[in-house]
Scaffold this motif. Sequence first.
Motif, PDB file in Angstrom:
ATOM      1  N   LEU A 179       0.812  -1.222   0.000  1.00  0.00           N
ATOM      2  CA  LEU A 179       0.000   0.000   0.000  1.00  0.00           C
ATOM      3  C   LEU A 179       0.846   1.272   0.000  1.00  0.00           C
ATOM      4  O   LEU A 179       0.604   2.185  -0.808  1.00  0.00           O
ATOM      5  N   ILE A 180       1.805   1.378   0.902  1.00  0.00           N
ATOM      6  CA  ILE A 180       2.507   2.651   1.097  1.00  0.00           C
ATOM      7  C   ILE A 180       3.311   3.060  -0.137  1.00  0.00           C
ATOM      8  O   ILE A 180       3.221   4.222  -0.573  1.00  0.00           O
ATOM      9  N   PRO A 181       4.083   2.168  -0.771  1.00  0.00           N
ATOM     10  CA  PRO A 181       4.744   2.589  -2.021  1.00  0.00           C
ATOM     11  C   PRO A 181       3.760   3.032  -3.098  1.00  0.00           C
ATOM     12  O   PRO A 181       4.032   3.977  -3.845  1.00  0.00           O
ATOM     13  N   TRP A 182       2.602   2.352  -3.187  1.00  0.00           N
ATOM     14  CA  TRP A 182       1.597   2.736  -4.173  1.00  0.00           C
ATOM     15  C   TRP A 182       1.049   4.131  -3.878  1.00  0.00           C
ATOM     16  O   TRP A 182       0.889   4.952  -4.794  1.00  0.00           O
ATOM     17  N   MET A 183       0.775   4.423  -2.613  1.00  0.00           N
ATOM     18  CA  MET A 183       0.268   5.742  -2.230  1.00  0.00           C
ATOM     19  C   MET A 183       1.294   6.836  -2.525  1.00  0.00           C
ATOM     20  O   MET A 183       0.940   7.919  -3.017  1.00  0.00           O
ATOM     21  N   VAL A 184       2.558   6.572  -2.218  1.00  0.00           N
ATOM     22  CA  VAL A 184       3.613   7.566  -2.467  1.00  0.00           C
ATOM     23  C   VAL A 184       3.740   7.842  -3.959  1.00  0.00           C
ATOM     24  O   VAL A 184       3.841   8.997  -4.393  1.00  0.00           O
ATOM     25  N   GLU A 185       3.730   6.780  -4.747  1.00  0.00           N
ATOM     26  CA  GLU A 185       3.866   6.954  -6.199  1.00  0.00           C
ATOM     27  C   GLU A 185       2.675   7.702  -6.790  1.00  0.00           C
ATOM     28  O   GLU A 185       2.837   8.557  -7.669  1.00  0.00           O
ATOM     29  N   LYS A 186       1.487   7.406  -6.291  1.00  0.00           N
ATOM     30  CA  LYS A 186       0.269   7.990  -6.887  1.00  0.00           C
ATOM     31  C   LYS A 186      -0.034   9.387  -6.359  1.00  0.00           C
ATOM     32  O   LYS A 186      -0.490  10.256  -7.113  1.00  0.00           O
ATOM     33  N   PHE A 187       0.227   9.637  -5.062  1.00  0.00           N
ATOM     34  CA  PHE A 187      -0.241  10.882  -4.460  1.00  0.00           C
ATOM     35  C   PHE A 187       0.861  11.801  -3.937  1.00  0.00           C
ATOM     36  O   PHE A 187       0.631  12.992  -3.776  1.00  0.00           O
ATOM     37  N   GLY A 188       2.033  11.268  -3.597  1.00  0.00           N
ATOM     38  CA  GLY A 188       3.105  12.137  -3.115  1.00  0.00           C
ATOM     39  C   GLY A 188       3.790  11.593  -1.877  1.00  0.00           C
ATOM     40  O   GLY A 188       3.385  10.580  -1.298  1.00  0.00           O
ATOM     41  N   THR A 229       9.307   3.529   8.838  1.00  0.00           N
ATOM     42  CA  THR A 229      10.392   2.743   8.245  1.00  0.00           C
ATOM     43  C   THR A 229      10.280   2.708   6.723  1.00  0.00           C
ATOM     44  O   THR A 229      11.269   2.921   6.004  1.00  0.00           O
ATOM     45  N   LEU A 230       9.077   2.441   6.226  1.00  0.00           N
ATOM     46  CA  LEU A 230       8.877   2.358   4.786  1.00  0.00           C
ATOM     47  C   LEU A 230       8.991   3.718   4.110  1.00  0.00           C
ATOM     48  O   LEU A 230       9.560   3.832   3.018  1.00  0.00           O
ATOM     49  N   MET A 231       8.463   4.761   4.747  1.00  0.00           N
ATOM     50  CA  MET A 231       8.548   6.099   4.170  1.00  0.00           C
ATOM     51  C   MET A 231      10.007   6.563   4.068  1.00  0.00           C
ATOM     52  O   MET A 231      10.392   7.219   3.090  1.00  0.00           O
ATOM     53  N   LYS A 265      -0.493  20.199   5.600  1.00  0.00           N
ATOM     54  CA  LYS A 265      -0.563  20.075   4.147  1.00  0.00           C
ATOM     55  C   LYS A 265       0.063  18.760   3.624  1.00  0.00           C
ATOM     56  O   LYS A 265       0.965  18.771   2.784  1.00  0.00           O
ATOM     57  N   PRO A 266      -0.408  17.615   4.100  1.00  0.00           N
ATOM     58  CA  PRO A 266       0.106  16.349   3.572  1.00  0.00           C
ATOM     59  C   PRO A 266      -0.453  16.062   2.184  1.00  0.00           C
ATOM     60  O   PRO A 266      -1.454  16.654   1.758  1.00  0.00           O
ATOM     61  N   ASP A 267       0.203  15.130   1.501  1.00  0.00           N
ATOM     62  CA  ASP A 267      -0.324  14.663   0.214  1.00  0.00           C
ATOM     63  C   ASP A 267      -1.423  13.623   0.412  1.00  0.00           C
ATOM     64  O   ASP A 267      -2.298  13.481  -0.435  1.00  0.00           O
ATOM     65  N   TRP A 268      -1.347  12.890   1.523  1.00  0.00           N
ATOM     66  CA  TRP A 268      -2.338  11.844   1.799  1.00  0.00           C
ATOM     67  C   TRP A 268      -2.326  11.509   3.285  1.00  0.00           C
ATOM     68  O   TRP A 268      -1.405  11.907   4.008  1.00  0.00           O
ATOM     69  N   LEU A 269      -3.346  10.787   3.707  1.00  0.00           N
ATOM     70  CA  LEU A 269      -3.493  10.395   5.106  1.00  0.00           C
ATOM     71  C   LEU A 269      -3.353   8.887   5.235  1.00  0.00           C
ATOM     72  O   LEU A 269      -3.844   8.133   4.391  1.00  0.00           O
ATOM     73  N   MET A 291      -6.722   8.830   1.107  1.00  0.00           N
ATOM     74  CA  MET A 291      -6.489   8.107   2.356  1.00  0.00           C
ATOM     75  C   MET A 291      -6.055   6.683   2.048  1.00  0.00           C
ATOM     76  O   MET A 291      -6.518   6.070   1.090  1.00  0.00           O
ATOM     77  N   GLY A 292      -5.152   6.178   2.886  1.00  0.00           N
ATOM     78  CA  GLY A 292      -4.740   4.791   2.800  1.00  0.00           C
ATOM     79  C   GLY A 292      -4.894   4.146   4.163  1.00  0.00           C
ATOM     80  O   GLY A 292      -4.829   4.821   5.193  1.00  0.00           O
TER      81      GLY A 292
END
Length: 407
Positions: A150-159, A181-183, A214-218, A243-244
């Motif tokens: 999930l987290i790599p997908w969210m970063v790639e898609k939203f920031g 850790t993943l971020m 001002k995050p890109d996602w939650l 949101m993820g």
Amino acid sequence: MPFLRSLLAGTAALLLLAGPVRAADPIKVGLLEDISGDLAVIGLPKLHGAQLAVEEINKAGGVLGRPLELIHLDPQGDNARYQEFGRRLLNRDKVDVLFGGITSASREALRPVVNRTKVPYFYTNQYEGGVCDANMVSMGAVPEQQFSTLIPWMVEKFGKKVYVIAADYNFGQISAEWNRTLMKKLGGEVVGEEFIPLGVSQFAQTIQNIQKAKPDWLLTINVGAAQDSFFEQAAAAKLNLPMGSSIKIMLGFEHKRFAPPALNNMHATANWFEELDTPAANDFKARWKAKFPNETYINDMGYNAYAGLFMYRMLAERAKSLKLDDLRKVMAAGDACIEAPEGKVCIDPKSQHTSHHMRLVSVGPKHEVTVDKDYGTIQPYWLGEIGCDLTKKNDKEQYTPDNLPKK
């Protein structure tokens, strides 16, 4: 009257087959699930999943020729009651196997009680991972199956900027640790974290904090009916952020409980969700709905509870025993698998956690659910990689990215 003789002979044969199951002492299955209190809405499907599995297993002849007897107690989300009821089931009722626990806090309250016995314990929730304990079989998804997808997908898609809203107990704290850790590996930034006590239902200040950051996602890993009030309040404030989550949609079915568009743009990775459209999944849903026609949603915890009992049956039948040591010998062989509604599910012998077919699902503005990515089967590899090997030693520990086994 050949037809009558044939009918009587067939009836007699059926009675001979059914007789030993009715006459034999039952196998006692202890079940601790919250069906009242703040977690009741997600706990009731766990009771139903266990009831459906017991009914189907008994109709098919039971386990080792013996029927299953389900003994359910409702701890109402109280960890002290989990321990009290756990002792009652293990010591007074002499259950042969123990299932249940919703929160990770309830699981950690139960584990020391179970570990004083030789009774197998099936934990049927997705969770923050890391438990290396020979008494426990984990049937739910873990971070390498959820967050690592999930987290790599969210970063790639939203920031790369994320704000975390988490329940303030071990599940939320350790899940947030996994996110950090993943971020870090992804070059991302955690611009805020809030750990919220269970039962809190007012989020005006949290929403203001998110707007300032001002995050890109939650990352939303809030837990329980009260904390889920966040989604309606965020929608009213027009927060409108992607949101993820590792628990929303498939576990808490908020997209069914709240009016659109409160869950719009929510994303999760799941091994089970009711919208899964395969022949095996649809057959399972039809059988569930026939028994529980008023079920709001068949969540992943209810599904895991159902699958867990079939996993127990397979282990006992192969071991020809109910003893933990004998069940663990079957697990250690590396081919302890069942065909489940999600697909084939197998137990990893080192960690006693299960493989899962993982899919990334998203919620649209009308709360429709779509599958965005199919990851196929993902093994529960992390514990084995860091040194947990239950075929060699019983650590009885929970590890995290910041708390690894000592070399």
